[in-house]
Design a protein around this motif. Structure first.
Motif, PDB file in Angstrom:
ATOM      1  N   LYS A   1      30.546 -16.864 -30.097  1.00  0.00           N
ATOM      2  CA  LYS A   1      30.815 -18.197 -29.628  1.00  0.00           C
ATOM      3  C   LYS A   1      32.181 -18.166 -28.652  1.00  0.00           C
ATOM      4  O   LYS A   1      32.955 -17.351 -29.053  1.00  0.00           O
ATOM      5  CB  LYS A   1      31.163 -19.155 -30.681  1.00  0.00           C
ATOM      6  CG  LYS A   1      30.292 -19.289 -31.738  1.00  0.00           C
ATOM      7  CD  LYS A   1      29.013 -20.039 -31.315  1.00  0.00           C
ATOM      8  CE  LYS A   1      27.818 -19.679 -32.344  1.00  0.00           C
ATOM      9  NZ  LYS A   1      27.608 -18.268 -32.724  1.00  0.00           N
TER      10      LYS A   1
ATOM     11  N   TYR B   1      23.493 -21.732 -24.006  1.00  0.00           N
ATOM     12  CA  TYR B   1      23.306 -20.391 -24.639  1.00  0.00           C
ATOM     13  C   TYR B   1      22.721 -19.177 -23.617  1.00  0.00           C
ATOM     14  O   TYR B   1      22.247 -19.346 -22.669  1.00  0.00           O
ATOM     15  CB  TYR B   1      21.696 -20.833 -25.410  1.00  0.00           C
ATOM     16  CG  TYR B   1      22.073 -21.772 -26.190  1.00  0.00           C
ATOM     17  CD1 TYR B   1      22.565 -21.703 -27.586  1.00  0.00           C
ATOM     18  CD2 TYR B   1      21.566 -23.386 -25.702  1.00  0.00           C
ATOM     19  CE1 TYR B   1      22.601 -22.770 -28.407  1.00  0.00           C
ATOM     20  CE2 TYR B   1      21.673 -24.225 -26.719  1.00  0.00           C
ATOM     21  CZ  TYR B   1      22.380 -23.997 -28.023  1.00  0.00           C
ATOM     22  OH  TYR B   1      22.455 -24.996 -29.107  1.00  0.00           O
TER      23      TYR B   1
ATOM     24  N   ASP C   1      27.103 -17.605 -26.929  1.00  0.00           N
ATOM     25  CA  ASP C   1      26.912 -18.915 -26.819  1.00  0.00           C
ATOM     26  C   ASP C   1      28.280 -19.509 -26.053  1.00  0.00           C
ATOM     27  O   ASP C   1      29.509 -19.312 -26.610  1.00  0.00           O
ATOM     28  CB  ASP C   1      26.526 -19.858 -27.706  1.00  0.00           C
ATOM     29  CG  ASP C   1      25.228 -19.420 -28.330  1.00  0.00           C
ATOM     30  OD1 ASP C   1      24.379 -18.953 -27.628  1.00  0.00           O
ATOM     31  OD2 ASP C   1      24.866 -19.513 -29.818  1.00  0.00           O
TER      32      ASP C   1
ATOM     33  N   ILE D   1      22.849 -23.348 -33.354  1.00  0.00           N
ATOM     34  CA  ILE D   1      23.912 -22.163 -33.461  1.00  0.00           C
ATOM     35  C   ILE D   1      23.773 -21.135 -34.613  1.00  0.00           C
ATOM     36  O   ILE D   1      23.642 -21.790 -35.682  1.00  0.00           O
ATOM     37  CB  ILE D   1      25.435 -22.860 -33.330  1.00  0.00           C
ATOM     38  CG1 ILE D   1      25.550 -23.768 -32.453  1.00  0.00           C
ATOM     39  CG2 ILE D   1      26.345 -21.828 -33.505  1.00  0.00           C
ATOM     40  CD1 ILE D   1      26.999 -24.382 -32.063  1.00  0.00           C
TER      41      ILE D   1
ATOM     42  N   TYR E   1      23.032 -17.287 -18.453  1.00  0.00           N
ATOM     43  CA  TYR E   1      22.917 -18.647 -19.418  1.00  0.00           C
ATOM     44  C   TYR E   1      22.525 -19.722 -18.685  1.00  0.00           C
ATOM     45  O   TYR E   1      22.400 -19.770 -17.571  1.00  0.00           O
ATOM     46  CB  TYR E   1      24.384 -18.693 -19.965  1.00  0.00           C
ATOM     47  CG  TYR E   1      25.418 -19.552 -19.081  1.00  0.00           C
ATOM     48  CD1 TYR E   1      25.929 -18.301 -18.211  1.00  0.00           C
ATOM     49  CD2 TYR E   1      25.297 -20.747 -18.544  1.00  0.00           C
ATOM     50  CE1 TYR E   1      27.044 -18.639 -17.225  1.00  0.00           C
ATOM     51  CE2 TYR E   1      26.405 -21.091 -17.718  1.00  0.00           C
ATOM     52  CZ  TYR E   1      26.878 -20.083 -16.998  1.00  0.00           C
ATOM     53  OH  TYR E   1      27.976 -20.365 -16.046  1.00  0.00           O
TER      54      TYR E   1
ATOM     55  N   ARG F   1      25.646 -14.750 -33.500  1.00  0.00           N
ATOM     56  CA  ARG F   1      25.953 -15.045 -31.739  1.00  0.00           C
ATOM     57  C   ARG F   1      27.319 -15.374 -31.793  1.00  0.00           C
ATOM     58  O   ARG F   1      28.180 -16.053 -32.473  1.00  0.00           O
ATOM     59  CB  ARG F   1      25.110 -16.313 -31.530  1.00  0.00           C
ATOM     60  CG  ARG F   1      23.309 -15.828 -31.292  1.00  0.00           C
ATOM     61  CD  ARG F   1      22.739 -17.007 -31.048  1.00  0.00           C
ATOM     62  NE  ARG F   1      22.945 -17.249 -29.481  1.00  0.00           N
ATOM     63  CZ  ARG F   1      22.551 -16.577 -28.473  1.00  0.00           C
ATOM     64  NH1 ARG F   1      21.575 -15.566 -28.829  1.00  0.00           N
ATOM     65  NH2 ARG F   1      22.529 -17.012 -27.292  1.00  0.00           N
TER      66      ARG F   1
END
Ligand code: PRT
Ligand code: ZN
Length: 300
Positions: free
Chosen positions: A9, A43, A50, A2, A33, A7
């Motif tokens: 979440k 991911y 994510d 992560i 994903y 990225r």
């Protein structure tokens, strides 16, 4: 692994009533994903996103603690945790971005069919079984009713027959469960549907463009659900009446038609359901060749 900085979440219910709809919504936003069976993180392949798969009850805290930037959960869960946070001195734990028109249900009182209790007003000194103690306590307080809350994490409906409570307050969608347990549905204290929530903390610069893009796409997907693109031929003079007949329409595009000065082609996007009655009314004011087609994507 992560990458917290860049990225995005997103907390999604791992397995339950909201999972399928939420994943479908994200896919319609263009997200691709990979999710291996039993893995808690998926991911994004084409976006810096994510997905964290968790129990719905954990989603508000993950967003409030900024572990996730966004989360999808029912208003029932979001409101329950908001009241709990507030009682612990934490106000505005997350921003409620929008409601998503799936996961609809209501939080209702349920009274035993063979009992004498019929209304909230009669609950003074009685026991109420629920999985939503904060919402129910708050509601009873507003009603000036002092009742005991008996907390159940599941199978609330059986509490009265077990002698653990006098009435219940639980989620209802079709009403079948209450009826099957010989309970009569009473007052609704919360109407719920799935909501999108966002961290209370400013999104870092590295992520803000993609978060905004995703929110805009979600709004676009919501809008096109009911939207239709309508095309027709009609007398130019009927344009004002046609505009009035079309629900939630934007300014129509009016195009000349070859070989006639009186008739025009009208193209318009309607953001609400278009019923047969509307088409019949359009015909009455002179419209012909009316075509109604679904809209796949829309960017305001
Ligand atoms: O494992 P996890 O904690 O993530 O899942 P969960 O078991 O807590 O939740 P889940 O998947 O059952 O529900 C997730 C969300 O869906 C809820 O928080 C609500 O926002 C929404 N939702 C919509 C419902 C219902 N409809 C619903 N009918 N959640 C629960 N129910 C239950 C209700 O508790 C009762 O037992 O269904 C029964 C009543 O249904 P009817 O159709 O008989 O009235
Ligand atoms: Zn849950």
């Amino acid at each position: 692994m992560i990458d917290k900085q860049t990225r995005i979440k997103i907390a999604v219910q791992k397995s339950g009533r909201l999972t399928e709809h939420t994943l479908e919504l994200l896919e319609r936003c263009g997200l691709k994903y990979t999710r291996a069976p039993d893995q808690l993180i998926a991911y994004g392949e084409n976006m810096p996103v994510d997905l964290l798969f968790v129990r719905d009850d954990d989603i508000p805290a993950l967003v409030r603690d900024d572990i996730c930037d966004l989360g999808f959960a029912g208003r029932n869960v979001i409101e329950e945790k908001r009241l709990e946070f507030s009682a612990n001195g934490i106000s505005n734990p997350y921003q409620q971005v929008c409601s998503l028109d799936y996961g609809h249900c209501r939080l209702c009182f349920g009274y035993p069919e063979d009992g004498t209790l019929q209304t909230v007003g009669a609950l003074q000194g009685k026991r109420v079984a629920t999985s939503y103690p904060w919402i129910v306590r708050d509601y009873l307080k507003q009603q000036d009713v002092d009742a005991e809350i008996v907390e159940f994490s599941g199978a609330v409906e059986i509490a009265p027959s077990l002698g653990r409570a006098d009435v219940i307050c639980d989620l209802v969608s079709t009403g079948t469960t209450m009826t099957a347990n010989k309970l009569r549905e009473g007052e609704t204290i919360l109407d719920s549907e799935c909501m999108l929530i966002k961290t209370p903390i400013d999104i870092p610069d590295e992520k803000v463009a993609w978060v905004n893009r995703l929110l805009q796409r979600i709004e676009g997907v919501m809008q096109v659900r009911e939207s239709k693109y309508i095309m027709m031929h009609a007398p130019k003079a009927a344009l004002p009446q046609i505009k009035q007949l079309l629900p939630g329409a934007e300014s129509p595009t009016v195009l000349p038609l070859d070989g006639t000065d009186e008739l025009v082609a009208i193209h318009v996007v309607c953001r609400e359901t278009v019923f047969w009655e509307t088409l019949e009314s359009l015909k009455e004011v002179g419209a012909s060749s009316v075509l109604v087609v679904p809209v796949e994507k829309m960017l305001a």
